[in-house]
Design an enzyme around this catalytic site. Structure first.
Site: not given
Ligand code: AMP
Ligand code: ZN
Length: 704
Positions: A124, A233, A321, A415, A418, A433, A438
């Site tokens: 499936k 199919y 399933k 940040c 940094c 940032c 950085c």
């Protein structure tokens, strides 16, 4: 999950509950089918439907005609022209475990008593269903399932899917409708979500939604860029072709040029059916596409007629399933990752668990809104799974297991790399940032340049990059090209060898790295563009820009308006490219790259046209006005066609010019389609057998 409501005892309570369930299911069905943005897992949705079904089974008089159990899914959105399905596209009944599967098998054996009954077992495929209509061998329409009765016309999009044949390989046979599943391979799904993330766009929950979304794009170029594939199919009317069983139908589909899933099996007994289901469960994680179960169909079409349909599904098929592969674990930490454009992404870190074949311990949470929406707290017991069997994902918390020690998480104001200021633009979900220097951003940018999708510097992994940055050898991407053998040899790799001495970069590795760096000087322009890490310029946009400008210099000189005119490039991307080009630091890096011999212009080659006429054979006869027959022949060959001198049953088309003689007669006799010079010009212009504009105009000759 059913709130203890499995055996509804009194009618008023059941009625009220059924009402609520219907509202709930309708809401989620719309999120799922119309918006491609489900809020709850498939398993949870199924549970709601099954509870409603249970109530309706116990109190049949409570069934309303508009109950979601009485039809498939939700109405299609209005963006595409509606298509009335000549034959309804049914859903499938589900068997949630082997016990339910056995109950189905027993019922079938009972109802077909005495007659041998074989089962066609198929995987499936977890995609989006599609119906393809061919007239005289030519694709004329593709439609989605929609609500089963009315779908959407997605023909122009389906034509971009390579595994959807535009022309059948069997002799023209009038009207044929085939059905199957369009899906997105796991790998493409992962790549698409990475790009979505990078662009600050919402990610797709699973490959099925990604496929459904791609099929329903307004712009077919977007569909084409999404790498969809399809397995067929079913024949809507197999009996009309004299086909009497599912396995014969699959064989026919394969011969007609459709992709048919190779893992199909005809089983004679329920033991064999079980074995196939168990095998499928085992290989599930190794397949390149996602499957969510096994479909078991009675092989004989004569028996299909006997068993018929319920309101929403055939009685001769069932979907076994797979249980959803979800696990629980403890959320220990949410760490913030700094991306190369400064985007701050929260990443969940949890106790390692085995899910769908591998151990996971981290999953991106995308952004703060997403964390709120999911309602997860630090210390929570969380449910995790893999989206599309590939991308680790936090489903949500198990609230019942809280003990009060859980804490809410907040995005830091600085940040984490940094300490720089964090800024969130109004229309964006991610904060960034803003510090250009950085270190975390720099590292990401350098790593991105060397990555496979960009300049592909083999061997230059993030580990080595960070050592080179620490050693002061790398600041920006142009620095790669001034690295020397002497500098590389001896770089501390930050690890210790068995004997306790520090591990350093050796001569062999250094030489190899220099070779890889050198090789990266000649990558295509699109890779260089992508590698520069300009915001909103993912690999697809980079390709569009490279194709439009052909050189980095021309691109950087282009105005915002000019940029925005490129297909797939909107004002936001144009603005971002312009901002990049206006920054002198960036320009300096580009100049240094050029001085170092990195190619920043496309070698202009006449683009090879897609081989859309591959597999077709043409015969030209009579006089043409616009070109000689030789010229017309070469033009057809450039599109992959074969050109033959005489007409036979194998001839796909005959082009008849003025005073066409015996070849035309022969074509009419054999029922080979005959085209005029105007038709031929249309085919050569569009590269397509039936261009969308004149679909009805192409004469199909006497073929039928
Ligand atoms: P469901 O949507 O859960 O009711 O399942 C039915 C859907 O499964 C069909 O509409 C198809 O789109 C899909 N499907 C995937 N693979 C197959 C298969 N091999 N045979 C039939 N249906 C399939
Ligand atoms: Zn920073």
């Amino acid at each position: 999950m059913t709130d203890g409501f499995t055996s509804p005892a009194d009618r008023p309570a059941s009625e009220a509950r059924a009402e609520r369930l219907r509202d709930e299911i309708r809401y989620h069905a719309q999120r799922y089918y119309a918006l491609d943005a489900p809020e709850i897992s498939d398993a949870a949705y199924d549970a709601l439907v099954r509870e409603l079904e249970a109530i309706e089974a116990a109190w049949p008089e409570l069934v309303t005609t508009d109950s979601p159990t009485q039809r498939v899914g939700a109405p299609p959105s209005t963006q595409f022209a509606p298509v009335q399905h000549a034959r309804r596209m049914y859903s499938l009944d589900n068997a949630m475990d082997l016990g339910e599967l056995d109950a189905w098998l027993e019922r079938v054996e009972r109802e077909t008593a005495g007659r041998p009954c074989a089962y066609a077992c198929e995987l499936k495929i977890d995609g989006s269903s599609i119906a393809l209509t061919y007239e005289d061998g030519m694709l004329v329409r593709a439609a989605t399932r929609g609500d089963g009765t009315t779908g959407e016309d997605v023909t122009i999009n389906a034509r971009t899917i390579k595994s959807v044949p535009l022309r059948l390989l069997v002799p023209p046979i009038g009207h044929v409708e085939v059905r199957g599943e369009v899906y997105m391979p796991k790998e493409s799904f992962a790549r698409l979500n990475a790009e979505q993330d990078e662009a600050g766009q919402p990610v797709f929950a699973n490959p099925r939604n990604a496929a459904a979304g791609a099929v329903r794009q307004k712009d077919p170029a977007v569909t084409a860029s999404r790498d969809l594939s399809a397995f067929m199919y079913q024949l809507a009317d197999a009996r009309a072709l004299g086909i009497e069983s599912q396995h014969a139908a699959l064989m026919w589909l394969g011969e007609a040029g459709f992709r048919v899933n190779p893992d199909i099996k005809t089983c004679a007994t329920s033991t064999d059916v079980h074995a196939f289901c168990e095998w499928a469960l085992e290989v599930r994680n190794t397949l390149p596409y996602e499957i969510d179960g096994v479909v078991i169909k009675i092989d004989s079409f004569a028996l299909h007629d006997e068993l018929g349909f319920t309101a929403k599904a055939p009685r001769w098929a069932v979907a076994f399933k797979f249980p959803p592969e979800e696990r629980t674990t403890i959320l220990r930490e949410i760490r913030v990752q700094v991306g190369r454009t400064g985007a701050l992404t929260p990443v969940a870190e949890f106790d390692p668990v085995l899910v769908a074949g591998s151990t996971i311990a981290r999953a991106t949470l995308h952004n703060e809104d997403e964390i709120r929406r999911k309602g997860v707290l630090l210390g929570d017991t969380i449910v995790v799974r893999k989206a599309g069997d590939v991308i680790p994902e936090v489903v949500g918390p198990v609230e019942r297991l809280r003990d009060g020690s859980e804490r809410e998480w907040r995005m830091p104001a600085e940040c984490p790399s940094c300490g720089g200021a964090v800024w969130r633009e109004e229309d964006e979900v991610v904060p960034r940032c803003t510090n250009a220097g950085c270190p975390a951003q720099r590292l990401e940018r350098l790593g991105h340049w060397a990555s496979r999708g960009a300049l592909d510097i083999d061997g230059m992994g993030s580990e080595i990059v960070s050592r080179l940055v620490e050693g002061g050898l790398l600041h920006d991407v142009a620095d790669y090209y001034s690295l020397t053998f002497e500098q590389l040899v001896g770089v501390d790799l930050g690890r210790v060898k068995k004997d306790g001495t520090p591990q350093v970069l050796g001569e062999t590795v250094a030489a190899k790295l220099l070779k890889s760096i050198d090789a990266s000087r000649t990558r295509p322009l699109a890779k260089v563009l992508f590698g520069l890490g300009i915001r909103h310029v993912g690999s697809t946009v980079a390709e569009a820009l490279a194709a439009a400008y052909g050189s980095l210099d021309d691109l950087l000189a282009a105005s915002e308006e000019d940029l925005a005119r490129v297909e797939q490039v909107g004002p936001k991307i144009a603005e971002s490219v312009r901002a990049f080009a206006d920054n002198p630091e960036n320009v300096a890096i580009v100049r240094r790259l050029q001085t170092a011999g990195v190619s920043t212009a496309e070698e202009r080659r006449a683009p090879e046209r897609p081989q859309t006429l591959a597999g077709t054979t043409w015969v030209l006869t009579g006089g043409l006005e616009r070109f000689t027959r030789d010229e017309a022949g070469s033009a057809l060959k450039a599109l992959g066609a074969k050109v033959a001198g005489s007409v036979s049953k194998k001839t796909s088309f005959v082009v008849a010019g003025s005073d066409a003689g015996s070849k035309l007669d022969r074509a009419l006799e054999l029922g080979v389609p005959v085209l005029t010079e105007a038709d031929l010009i249309a085919v050569l212009d569009t590269g397509d057998l039936v261009s969308p504009g004149n679909a009805g105009d192409t004469p199909s000759g006497a073929a039928s």
